[in-house]
Design a protein around this motif. Structure first.
Motif, PDB file in Angstrom:
ATOM      1  N   TYR B  32       0.766  -1.075   0.062  1.00 60.20           N
ATOM      2  CA  TYR B  32      -0.249   0.097  -0.072  1.00 60.20           C
ATOM      3  C   TYR B  32       0.865   1.216  -0.001  1.00 60.20           C
ATOM      4  CZ  TYR B  32      -3.097   3.754   1.557  1.00 60.20           C
ATOM      5  OH  TYR B  32      -3.948   4.879   1.665  1.00 60.20           O
ATOM      6  N   TYR B  36       0.881  12.050   0.296  1.00 64.74           N
ATOM      7  CA  TYR B  36       0.407  13.122   0.904  1.00 64.74           C
ATOM      8  C   TYR B  36       0.974  14.313   0.524  1.00 64.74           C
ATOM      9  CZ  TYR B  36      -1.772  10.023   4.508  1.00 64.74           C
ATOM     10  OH  TYR B  36      -2.498   8.947   5.251  1.00 64.74           O
ATOM     11  N   LEU B  46      -3.818  13.347   2.530  1.00 71.02           N
ATOM     12  CA  LEU B  46      -3.802  12.214   1.373  1.00 71.02           C
ATOM     13  C   LEU B  46      -4.444  12.899  -0.002  1.00 71.02           C
ATOM     14  CD1 LEU B  46      -3.208   9.315   0.914  1.00 71.02           C
ATOM     15  CD2 LEU B  46      -5.598   8.994   1.399  1.00 71.02           C
ATOM     16  N   ARG B  51      -2.554   0.396  -4.563  1.00 72.99           N
ATOM     17  CA  ARG B  51      -2.070  -0.928  -3.963  1.00 72.99           C
ATOM     18  C   ARG B  51      -1.518  -1.682  -4.895  1.00 72.99           C
ATOM     19  NH1 ARG B  51      -6.046  -1.654   0.937  1.00 72.99           N
ATOM     20  NH2 ARG B  51      -7.521   0.211   0.967  1.00 72.99           N
ATOM     21  N   PHE B  89       5.032  13.970   0.156  1.00 70.26           N
ATOM     22  CA  PHE B  89       5.355  13.008   0.865  1.00 70.26           C
ATOM     23  C   PHE B  89       4.901  11.565   0.375  1.00 70.26           C
ATOM     24  CE2 PHE B  89       7.517  14.917   4.287  1.00 70.26           C
ATOM     25  CZ  PHE B  89       6.782  15.979   4.771  1.00 70.26           C
ATOM     26  N   THR B  93       3.710   0.630   3.488  1.00 65.58           N
ATOM     27  CA  THR B  93       3.180  -0.049   4.632  1.00 65.58           C
ATOM     28  C   THR B  93       2.444  -1.474   3.825  1.00 65.58           C
ATOM     29  OG1 THR B  93       2.314  -0.271   6.593  1.00 65.58           O
ATOM     30  CG2 THR B  93       0.705   0.670   4.760  1.00 65.58           C
ATOM     31  N   SER B  95      -0.445  -3.403   4.141  1.00 62.51           N
ATOM     32  CA  SER B  95      -1.979  -3.397   4.290  1.00 62.51           C
ATOM     33  C   SER B  95      -2.432  -4.568   4.861  1.00 62.51           C
ATOM     34  CB  SER B  95      -2.688  -2.916   3.169  1.00 62.51           C
ATOM     35  OG  SER B  95      -3.180  -4.069   2.429  1.00 62.51           O
ATOM     36  N   GLY B  96      -3.502  -4.628   5.766  1.00 57.33           N
ATOM     37  CA  GLY B  96      -3.723  -5.931   6.556  1.00 57.33           C
ATOM     38  C   GLY B  96      -3.192  -6.117   7.849  1.00 57.33           C
ATOM     39  N   SER B  97      -2.017  -5.265   8.040  1.00 55.79           N
ATOM     40  CA  SER B  97      -1.258  -5.635   9.285  1.00 55.79           C
ATOM     41  C   SER B  97      -1.451  -4.467  10.164  1.00 55.79           C
ATOM     42  CB  SER B  97       0.325  -5.669   9.000  1.00 55.79           C
ATOM     43  OG  SER B  97       0.821  -4.675   8.331  1.00 55.79           O
ATOM     44  N   ALA B  98      -0.646  -4.457  11.097  1.00 54.56           N
ATOM     45  CA  ALA B  98      -0.522  -3.247  12.210  1.00 54.56           C
ATOM     46  C   ALA B  98       0.499  -2.372  11.867  1.00 54.56           C
ATOM     47  CB  ALA B  98      -0.962  -3.723  13.438  1.00 54.56           C
ATOM     48  N   ARG B  99       1.438  -2.760  10.750  1.00 51.26           N
ATOM     49  CA  ARG B  99       2.430  -2.105  10.534  1.00 51.26           C
ATOM     50  C   ARG B  99       2.084  -0.693  10.108  1.00 51.26           C
ATOM     51  NH1 ARG B  99       6.435  -3.347   5.448  1.00 51.26           N
ATOM     52  NH2 ARG B  99       6.171  -5.521   6.343  1.00 51.26           N
ATOM     53  N   GLN B 100       2.914   0.241  10.748  1.00 50.25           N
ATOM     54  CA  GLN B 100       2.461   1.718  10.234  1.00 50.25           C
ATOM     55  C   GLN B 100       3.251   2.307   9.037  1.00 50.25           C
ATOM     56  OE1 GLN B 100       0.005   3.088  11.917  1.00 50.25           O
ATOM     57  NE2 GLN B 100      -0.080   1.151  12.869  1.00 50.25           N
ATOM     58  N   LEU B 101       2.785   3.299   8.504  1.00 48.74           N
ATOM     59  CA  LEU B 101       3.375   3.977   7.500  1.00 48.74           C
ATOM     60  C   LEU B 101       4.930   4.449   7.932  1.00 48.74           C
ATOM     61  CD1 LEU B 101       0.456   6.500   6.279  1.00 48.74           C
ATOM     62  CD2 LEU B 101       1.354   4.230   5.096  1.00 48.74           C
ATOM     63  N   PHE B 103       7.173   6.993   6.017  1.00 46.70           N
ATOM     64  CA  PHE B 103       7.280   8.109   5.117  1.00 46.70           C
ATOM     65  C   PHE B 103       8.656   8.336   4.343  1.00 46.70           C
ATOM     66  CE2 PHE B 103       3.198  10.102   5.279  1.00 46.70           C
ATOM     67  CZ  PHE B 103       2.561   9.733   6.587  1.00 46.70           C
ATOM     68  N   GLY B 104       8.516   8.843   3.142  1.00 45.53           N
ATOM     69  CA  GLY B 104      10.039   9.360   2.655  1.00 45.53           C
ATOM     70  C   GLY B 104      10.206  10.894   3.105  1.00 45.53           C
TER      71      GLY B 104
END
Lengths: 114, 113
Positions: B32, B36, B46, B51, B89, B93, B95-101, B103-104
């Motif tokens: 994903y 921004y 955003l 995806r 930016f 990440t 998706s479907g996990s709790a991993r956070q974004l 950023f560049g």
């Protein structure tokens, strides 16, 4: 005001002061975040809360202490900060902590540590 | 963990020209990729996301392309206007996990009149 609000918008503090940043979201979201934004650096994720429970703490120094009393409010308590902590602190919220959810940011608090 | 690199850090274009901002990511599992936009003194918002099951997505003058093999994705803005001037930016990440974004570092785009 709708969306995500933050107070204060600007804060100047000495290294021995104690202050708190406040964030409030009016979107009915379950996840809230604190980010640090420094010039020419990526947005740095500091803390993540899901339903008032902290789920992530990215090795943030203990002089930053978050608090989430309910799913609409998030605080960042500051004490004994250093000049390098000067930055824009952004709060954000999302429907839940799944990464594909749009994050809605607040306007930020511009912090200057003298 | 994920690492996202963004280039260029600054970009100036003439009004009406196109602008392209590129990002690379390190974790092949990421699927994903949002972009921004942060105007001066305002909050990030955003503007478009993609995806990994698609290679391109368009929304009026902005488009995002994704190359999963090369692990890079790009933002394309056509017919640029002064109001496109902002910091952009990218992020990645799983998706479907709790991993956070992740950023560049951002690209300051300036559209010259």
């Amino acid at each position: 005001e709708t969306g995500v609000t933050q107070t204060p918008r600007h804060l100047v503090m000495g290294m021995t002061n104690k202050k708190s940043l406040k964030c409030e979201q009016h979107l009915g979201h379950n996840a809230m975040y604190w980010y640090k934004q420094s010039a020419k650096k990526p947005l740095e994720l500091m803390f993540v809360y899901s339903l008032e429970e902290r789920v992530e703490n990215n090795s943030v120094p203990s002089r930053f202490s978050p608090e989430c009393p309910n799913s609409s409010h998030l605080f960042l308590h500051l004490h004994t900060l250093q000049p390098e902590d000067s930055a824009l602190y952004l709060c954000a919220s999302s429907q839940d902590i799944q990464g594909y959810n749009e994050q809605f940011f607040g306007p930020g608090t511009r912090l200057t540590v003298l | 963990g994920e690492n996202v690199e963004q280039h260029p850090s600054t970009l100036s274009v003439q009004e009406g020209d196109s602008a392209v901002i590129k990002c690379t990511y390190s974790d092949s599992a990421s699927n994903y990729f949002p972009w921004y936009k942060q105007e001066l003194g305002k909050r990030p918002q955003l503007i478009i996301d993609i995806r990994s099951n698609v290679g391109e997505k368009k929304d009026q003058r902005i488009a995002v392309t994704l190359n999963k093999t090369a692990k890079h994705f790009s933002l394309h803005i056509t017919e640029t206007q002064p109001e496109d001037s902002a910091v952009y930016f990218c992020a990645a990440t799983l998706s479907g996990s709790a991993r956070q974004l992740t950023f560049g570092s951002g690209t300051q785009l300036t559209v010259l009149p």
